[in-house]
Write an enzyme that holds these catalytic residues in place. Structure first.
Site, short mmCIF file in Angstrom:
data_model
loop_
_atom_site.label_atom_id
_atom_site.label_comp_id
_atom_site.label_asym_id
_atom_site.label_seq_id
_atom_site.Cartn_x
_atom_site.Cartn_y
_atom_site.Cartn_z
N HIS A 65 -5.04 -9.82 -0.35
CA HIS A 65 -3.99 -8.93 -0.85
C HIS A 65 -4.39 -8.34 -2.20
CE1 HIS A 65 0.31 -7.73 -1.44
NE2 HIS A 65 -0.08 -7.81 -2.71
N GLU A 66 -4.82 -9.20 -3.10
CA GLU A 66 -5.21 -8.72 -4.44
C GLU A 66 -6.48 -7.87 -4.39
OE1 GLU A 66 -3.01 -8.92 -6.71
OE2 GLU A 66 -1.80 -10.22 -5.44
N HIS A 69 -5.60 -4.30 -3.54
CA HIS A 69 -5.22 -3.54 -4.74
C HIS A 69 -6.48 -3.09 -5.49
CE1 HIS A 69 -0.92 -4.27 -4.69
NE2 HIS A 69 -1.10 -5.57 -4.62
#
Length: 147
Positions: A65-66, A69
């Site tokens: 998820h990170e 980004h």
């Protein structure tokens, strides 16, 4: 638990495996994170992770998820949760949309409505003269105290 250096290495491995691009910045544990799995910092492109997530089987999903980004920001695409680019890439790599819950809420008091039998679990004692049932406005009674 992994050290910051080992965490960074794990993030780099997952970045190459799933995104086919290197992660060239740092990843750190952040004890202050409570409800999130991790954070991406556009200012200096580092990642912070909640150490409570490390023991979970879904931790790789939090890292992905990170990294989503991170890689979208570097590609100058929509990197925020609401952006279509973010949603699409996150689905492609199989990252988690939301962080799994790690906090186990402790229940010390259980209240019961006298009318509809609705149960309310609370950590703190409440004033039963002041509060009523949210479902039927009935009177609450303390059913059980757990030490």
């Amino acid at each position: 638990m992994l050290s910051n250096q080992e965490l960074t290495e794990k993030v780099r491995q997952l970045s190459l495996l799933y995104f086919k691009q290197p992660f060239i910045h740092e990843a750190f544990w952040n004890q202050r994170l409570r409800t999130t799995g991790g954070r991406f910092f556009p200012k200096d492109l580092h990642l912070d992770f909640n150490p409570k997530m490390a023991a979970l089987t879904e931790f790789d999903g939090v890292i992905l998820h990170e990294l989503t980004h991170y890689h979208l920001y570097r590609a100058k695409k929509g990197y925020q949760h609401r952006d279509a680019d973010f949603k699409k890439l996150l689905a492609q790599v199989g990252g988690l949309r939301y962080a799994p819950s790690v906090a186990k809420r402790s229940t010390r008091y259980i209240y019961c409505c006298q009318s509809c039998q609705q149960l309310y679990q609370r950590q703190r004692k409440i004033d039963i003269k002041k509060y009523r049932c949210g479902k039927c406005r009935g009177i609450l009674r303390l059913k059980k105290t757990i030490s």
